[in-house]
Structures are given as C-alpha cells and as structure tokens.
Write a protein that holds these residues in place. Structure first.
Motif, PDB file in Angstrom:
ATOM      1  N   LEU A 245       1.049  -0.650   0.114  1.00  0.00           N
ATOM      2  CA  LEU A 245      -0.257   0.545   0.042  1.00  0.00           C
ATOM      3  C   LEU A 245       0.793   1.067   0.157  1.00  0.00           C
ATOM      4  O   LEU A 245       0.570   2.061   0.489  1.00  0.00           O
ATOM      5  CB  LEU A 245      -0.672   0.330   1.658  1.00  0.00           C
ATOM      6  CG  LEU A 245      -1.866  -1.464   0.937  1.00  0.00           C
ATOM      7  CD1 LEU A 245      -3.109  -1.438   2.759  1.00  0.00           C
ATOM      8  CD2 LEU A 245      -2.704  -1.309   0.261  1.00  0.00           C
ATOM      9  N   SER A 246       1.681   1.287  -0.124  1.00  0.00           N
ATOM     10  CA  SER A 246       2.991   2.262  -0.535  1.00  0.00           C
ATOM     11  C   SER A 246       2.466   3.588  -1.283  1.00  0.00           C
ATOM     12  O   SER A 246       2.347   4.336  -1.043  1.00  0.00           O
ATOM     13  CB  SER A 246       4.297   2.038  -0.886  1.00  0.00           C
ATOM     14  OG  SER A 246       3.976   1.594  -2.545  1.00  0.00           O
ATOM     15  N   ILE A 247       1.942   3.377  -2.392  1.00  0.00           N
ATOM     16  CA  ILE A 247       1.604   4.210  -3.616  1.00  0.00           C
ATOM     17  C   ILE A 247       0.157   5.235  -2.592  1.00  0.00           C
ATOM     18  O   ILE A 247      -0.334   6.020  -2.941  1.00  0.00           O
ATOM     19  CB  ILE A 247       0.896   3.876  -4.835  1.00  0.00           C
ATOM     20  CG1 ILE A 247       1.796   3.441  -5.640  1.00  0.00           C
ATOM     21  CG2 ILE A 247       0.090   4.763  -5.873  1.00  0.00           C
ATOM     22  CD1 ILE A 247       1.866   2.907  -7.024  1.00  0.00           C
TER      23      ILE A 247
ATOM     24  N   ALA B  98      -2.817  -2.354  -8.200  1.00  0.00           N
ATOM     25  CA  ALA B  98      -4.017  -1.686  -8.848  1.00  0.00           C
ATOM     26  C   ALA B  98      -4.300  -0.282  -9.510  1.00  0.00           C
ATOM     27  O   ALA B  98      -4.199  -0.090 -10.131  1.00  0.00           O
ATOM     28  CB  ALA B  98      -5.465  -1.588  -7.455  1.00  0.00           C
ATOM     29  N   PHE B  99      -2.855   0.345  -8.404  1.00  0.00           N
ATOM     30  CA  PHE B  99      -2.545   2.162  -8.698  1.00  0.00           C
ATOM     31  C   PHE B  99      -1.710   1.497 -10.322  1.00  0.00           C
ATOM     32  O   PHE B  99      -1.739   2.707 -11.012  1.00  0.00           O
ATOM     33  CB  PHE B  99      -1.799   2.694  -7.577  1.00  0.00           C
ATOM     34  CG  PHE B  99      -2.195   3.583  -6.996  1.00  0.00           C
ATOM     35  CD1 PHE B  99      -2.988   4.671  -7.117  1.00  0.00           C
ATOM     36  CD2 PHE B  99      -2.622   2.761  -5.329  1.00  0.00           C
ATOM     37  CE1 PHE B  99      -3.557   4.923  -6.220  1.00  0.00           C
ATOM     38  CE2 PHE B  99      -3.071   3.686  -4.671  1.00  0.00           C
ATOM     39  CZ  PHE B  99      -3.835   4.917  -4.276  1.00  0.00           C
TER      40      PHE B  99
ATOM     41  N   ILE C  27      -0.649   4.435 -12.605  1.00  0.00           N
ATOM     42  CA  ILE C  27      -0.768   5.745 -11.543  1.00  0.00           C
ATOM     43  C   ILE C  27       0.888   4.488 -10.966  1.00  0.00           C
ATOM     44  O   ILE C  27       0.926   4.261 -10.110  1.00  0.00           O
ATOM     45  CB  ILE C  27      -1.545   5.908 -10.658  1.00  0.00           C
ATOM     46  CG1 ILE C  27      -2.978   6.435 -11.148  1.00  0.00           C
ATOM     47  CG2 ILE C  27      -1.165   7.077  -9.409  1.00  0.00           C
ATOM     48  CD1 ILE C  27      -3.764   6.940 -10.763  1.00  0.00           C
ATOM     49  N   THR C  28       1.798   5.220 -11.004  1.00  0.00           N
ATOM     50  CA  THR C  28       3.159   5.003 -10.621  1.00  0.00           C
ATOM     51  C   THR C  28       3.552   5.803  -9.471  1.00  0.00           C
ATOM     52  O   THR C  28       4.800   5.545  -8.715  1.00  0.00           O
ATOM     53  CB  THR C  28       4.124   4.752 -11.146  1.00  0.00           C
ATOM     54  OG1 THR C  28       4.410   6.015 -12.453  1.00  0.00           O
ATOM     55  CG2 THR C  28       4.213   3.616 -12.552  1.00  0.00           C
TER      56      THR C  28
ATOM     57  N   ALA D  82      -9.108  -0.265   0.121  1.00  0.00           N
ATOM     58  CA  ALA D  82      -7.377   0.549  -0.139  1.00  0.00           C
ATOM     59  C   ALA D  82      -6.873  -0.272  -1.585  1.00  0.00           C
ATOM     60  O   ALA D  82      -6.118  -1.478  -1.600  1.00  0.00           O
ATOM     61  CB  ALA D  82      -6.467   0.239   1.273  1.00  0.00           C
ATOM     62  N   PRO D  83      -6.989   0.603  -2.760  1.00  0.00           N
ATOM     63  CA  PRO D  83      -5.761  -0.358  -3.769  1.00  0.00           C
ATOM     64  C   PRO D  83      -4.704  -0.380  -3.127  1.00  0.00           C
ATOM     65  O   PRO D  83      -3.972   0.439  -2.748  1.00  0.00           O
ATOM     66  CB  PRO D  83      -5.779   1.039  -4.527  1.00  0.00           C
ATOM     67  CG  PRO D  83      -7.255   2.321  -4.191  1.00  0.00           C
ATOM     68  CD  PRO D  83      -7.505   1.889  -2.507  1.00  0.00           C
TER      69      PRO D  83
END
Length: 608
Positions: free
Chosen positions: A50-52, A81-82, A87-88, A76-77
C-alpha cells in the motif's frame, strides 16, 4: 493485653506486605504496557503493498484524518491496482482531484465483509452541490465495488476502523459508470449503446452536466416491449429509441429527491416536460398519464444523479405515433393499472399482445376491480387464485373485432371456459346503452388498437352461473319471479352453486308462462320448476340425440326429438306427455351448467 498487641503487629505487617505487592504489580504494568492497535494510516504505512496509497494520503493530508479517532472503512487499492490505472506516482495528480478520488474509497462507518450486501452506499467523496458520491456494492456472485474493483484482502482491523484491500482504483463514477455497474440497468445500457457513442459520451462527461436521469429498470423495459408486442430492443427503431431515452434525461440539474416538489414540471432533453408527484412517494408522470414510481432515489455520480424508475417514460410524440396492442393500451393508461396487474398475474400478456389476435375486450377500470375484490372478500389481487383470475379476465374477451355499432341484444361467447372447456356465454343488452350480463355497462366504446378493439366498462364481469343469465335476460323475468316466489325452495342458491351441478335447464320464456291457463303455486309450482332442471349434466345441443331421455330434478323424464318442428331446434315431451314444446335457443353456457330456452312450460306427470 499481650494478645491484642501481638495481633495489631500482625495486622500492620500484613498491610505493609499488601502495599508492597501492589506497588510491585504497578511497576510490572508500567514496564509492559498493553499493545495499542495501529490506526488505518499506520496500518497502511506498514504495508508494502500500500505504499502508493500511503503516498497519496500524505500528499492530500488524509493521512492525518485516518490517524485520528473515528470509525472508517477504507477500500485500499494496492500498488498493483494503482499501476493498472497508470499511476506509479501521485506527484502529477492535483491535490483536489486526488483527495476526492481517495475519499471515494472511504465510508464513515465500520463495515466488515460480512456486513456487505447488494446496495448503494455513500462515500466521503462529493459531487455536484457537495452531495456524497454513491458506491454500488454488488454481492450477488462475488463482491464488487462500482463494477470495477474486487476485494483481495478483507477485514484488516485498525483502531479507528477497517481496511479492505481492492484490486482497482475507484475513480469518481459517472452516470454511465453507475448504469453499467448495476445489472438492473443492463437494458438501459444496451439501449444507449444502440445509439453509438453520442449519449454514452455525453452522460460520461461534463458538457451539459450535471444531469438528472430517470433510469428505467430492466423490468420497466420488458414491460414496454410487452406493451409494444416486441421481442427485444432490436424491434424498436433508432429514432423512437433516441426520443424515448432523451425523454429520461434532464440537463443542467442535479435534481435530488429532496429538491423535487409536487406538481413540478421539468423539461427533458427530448424537449417535452415530465411532471413530478410527491404526495405518495416520488412519481414521474409522462404523456400516457400512467406514472413511473421512483424505486431507488439519489444515486449520485460525479456528473449528475440517477433515480431508478419502474416504467419507461413515453413522450407525446411517441405515443401519438404508436399503435399499441390491447396489452399496450392497458399498460399506457393509469386507470387500468389493476387490469394490467391482473393480466400479468394471469400470464395473458402474450395473448393480448398477439398482432393478429383480432380481439374485443371489455376493460374494467381500477374502481371496478376494487369493487370486485371487496365484493368477493379479497384484500388484494394477490389473493385471487390465478386460475380463477385467468377465467374472469377471459370472460371479458370476445374473439373477433366487434365495434359498438355491431352490438345488438344477443348472446355471444367469451374466451372463458367451464371445466369441460366449453366457452362461457355473454348476454349483451343494447336496449339502453350496452350492458353485459346485467352487471357491467360500457362507458367508453370503440377504442381501436393494433390487434383489436377495447370497450371500457364500469364493473368486472364475474363468472356467470345459471342464475346470472336468468336474471340478466328480461325474457326470463317470469321464470325468475316463479323461482323466487314465496314458499319456494331457495332455487337461487341451488342454481348458483355447484352442489348437484352441472345443471341443464330448459328455461321457459315469458310468453310460455303467459300461455298457461293458470299460474301454479305452492308445491305444484315447485314440481313444475324442478321438472325444467336436469342435475349432473351439462347437456349442450351437440350432446342431444333424437329419442334421448333425461331425468328431471322433479323425477319425471323429458324426451328429446330431433329435429324440431318449425323454427324449433328440438322438440321436448314433458312428464305429462305434452309433445309440442319447442327448444328455441340453445347453449347459454354458464360455469355451473347450460340453459336452453323453451317456448312452453314443461308440466310433470301429476298422476304420480
């Protein structure tokens, strides 16, 4: 005295010991405090998947919010998922946009996985007028959110709520996103797709937004197809479909249910108005005068709001161009909503939709149905047995198109049948207007539709008994007078019921009674009347044979002679030996028997 001093010393020592022990326990507690459960922010920060998300929370300041006391549920994506959403890094996303997207993953209550069901829930994200954005949760097969995200790890508890990891980023949904996510709108999505990208792009964007969309459910579209006699949306041309769909869209307004008022008129994108009614739930009135009920209100998207409705709205231009079937006409008129419900329950929609049906229907209005239910002890239409309801409805239908000018005082056959499959009769009296079976009057005649003609009536035409026809037909008034004379058995109950039924009744006309030299009374009249009734037989004209003998309720035989003399269809010989009794009309079919009209009164054998 020494004993007392000794005990006192012992007591003091004990107190000191307890105090020391207590201090020791306190020291132990201070040295090993209980573990505190991490907050949502702390839990997400500690999770490498979940860092992003964590970076996004920090950028928007929502990390502080989800670090405070409260009750939250966070979808929580994961990083994957991001990344799937392109989205990076969150550096290139504006804080305002990112904040609303993140809030679209948050509910302000704790929802465990077992609490989820198919429903709409409001997130903390906002749309037009700062209304909370809706989330469609579907648990029918597996859990999904807005039709795009599914949980990968559930029920990660934190001190201020719970986290469910999901496999997709939940961006702010559009009108089309919500319609696509909910399988109850699949026919609406199909209809929009038929028109290309014009309307899906419009309702996915911001040009002309916000939109208010009155969204028909699949059931509403299916009812429309039934009304039109169509098998699918493919049977509706593009121009008609476009006019109908745009009639459900209001541009430039996010009209939530709380902002709608009774009698309010709203102009649609099609150009015509709809009228809002709020006295008994929110309803939308179109040009058919049959309102659509809002069955799910305030599904909020980022570019507008959806209200699910149970009927497809039809503008006047389409109604004028339509040539509906019988079922379609009924569905389009509010005063026949009970008839429509009855037709649907009895599975007669297809019968009344057939393009080549060529039917005549006597259509009872809602008030007529309410009276019918009350008179027969039913609290609602649902309590009426389906097989009975089907026959009652068919008793209002005649094969062939019969205009009012073609009606005369006569007997006809309806599509209802008795237990033997014989069609029931309908007595039509045109002496003063048009009356049916003596109970129902035509109030509006000659409504022509594509597959027949409709005559509106003011009463439900119940299934007829022998007594129904005897009472309705003025040619049998003398017979009815005799049956109900003082001192006679309760012939009305007998000939209205099923005990000893079916009955075959040779019913004397008024002229037959007038020809009697003296009117019988008392027991003699009882015997005479019983001599006209055969119990346990529904002997129609095709069942009669020359020389056939039948036993009357009185006990004497009646003999049939075929063919009859003169205009008579058959001749009868009664118990007294009279041979010149002519059967002048046959096969008036009731549910509990059949009537044949005779021109003379039958006399039993008085010597017995």
């Amino acid at each position: 005295m020494k004993t007392i001093i000794h005990l006192s010393k012992y007591f003091i020592v004990s107190l000191l010991f307890l105090n020391i022990a207590s201090c020791s326990d306190d020291d132990d507690n201070n040295m090993n405090p209980p573990e505190q459960e991490a907050t949502i922010t702390e839990t997400a920060t500690a999770d490498a998947e979940l860092s992003i998300l964590t970076a996004a929370l920090i950028k928007t300041g929502l990390d502080a919010t989800l670090n405070e006391e409260g009750t939250y549920t966070v979808l929580a994506p994961t990083n994957e998922a991001f990344q799937a959403a392109g989205i990076t890094s969150v550096d290139n996303i504006s804080e305002e946009v990112l904040t609303n997207i993140l809030l679209n993953h948050v509910f302000n209550e704790t929802i465990m996985a077992t609490d989820l069901s198919t429903m709409y829930k409001n997130t903390l994200a906002t749309g037009p007028d700062d209304n909370a954005i809706s989330m469609y949760i579907n648990t029918e097969n597996s859990v999904s959110f807005n039709g795009v995200a599914a949980p990968t790890t559930i029920d990660i508890t934190a001190s201020n709520g719970v986290i469910h990891k999901v496999d997709a980023v939940l961006t702010i949904p559009t009108i089309v996103d919500h319609a696509t996510a909910n399988p109850s709108f699949s026919m609406l999505v199909e209809a929009l797709g038929r028109l290309g990208n014009t309307y899906t792009d419009l309702l996915s964007g911001t040009d002309g937004a916000p939109f208010t969309v009155f969204a028909p459910t699949n059931e509403a579209f299916e009812n429309l197809l039934s009304m039109l006699g169509a098998s699918s949306l493919d049977d509706i041309d593009d121009a008609t479909l476009e006019a109908v769909l745009t009639y459900h869209v209001v541009a430039g307004a996010n009209a939530t249910s709380g902002t709608l008022s009774d009698g309010q008129m709203i102009t649609t994108a099609q150009g015509e108005d709809v009228t809002i009614m709020t006295a008994d739930g929110v309803k939308i009135m179109d040009s058919t005068d049959t309102p659509a009920n809002v069955v799910a209100a305030d599904v909020q998207a980022g570019n507008g709001v959806i209200h699910a409705i149970d009927k497809v709205l039809l503008p006047q231009t389409i109604v004028d161009a339509m040539n509906p079937t019988i079922a379609g006409f009924v569905a389009m008129n509010n005063d026949y909503s009970s008839l429509l419900a009855a037709v649907q329950k009895a599975d007669l929609v297809e019968t009344l939709n057939a393009e080549d049906a060529g039917l005549t229907v006597f259509a009872p209005n809602n008030e007529a149905f309410a009276t019918f239910l009350s008179d027969n002890g039913f609290a609602s239409l649902e309590e009426v047995p389906t097989d009975v309801l089907k026959q009652v409805l068919l008793n209002h239908v005649i094969e062939g198109e019969v205009m009012s000018g073609d009606l005369t005082t006569m007997y006809g056959n309806t599509m209802a049948t008795n237990t033997d499959g014989d069609n029931l009769s309908l007595y039509i009296n045109t002496e003063s207007g048009v009356m049916l079976n003596g109970v129902s009057t035509v109030t509006t005649a000659d409504v022509e539709v594509s597959n027949g003609v409709i005559h509106a009536v003011d009463a439900v035409i119940g299934l007829p008994t022998i007594v129904t026809f005897a009472t309705a037909d003025p040619n049998f008034s003398s017979l009815v007078g005799a049956l109900t004379a003082d001192g006679q058995p309760d012939f009305v109950s007998i000939l209205s019921g099923t005990t000893d039924a079916p009955f075959t009744v040779f019913a004397p006309l008024n002229s037959a009674f007038e020809a009697l030299s003296a009117t019988p009374t008392g027991a003699t009249l009882t015997a005479v009347l019983q001599h006209h009734v055969v119990a346990g037989a529904n002997a129609r004209s095709e069942d009669l044979t020359d020389g056939m003998m039948v036993s009357s309720l009185e006990g004497d035989n009646i003999t049939i002679a075929l063919p009859g003399t003169g205009d008579a269809i058959a001749d009868l010989t009664d118990g007294a030996g009279n041979t010149d009794i002519g059967v002048v009309a046959v096969d008036v079919q009731a549910t509990n028997g059949v009537i044949h009209a005779v021109n003379k009164v039958l006399i039993p054998d008085t010597t017995n």
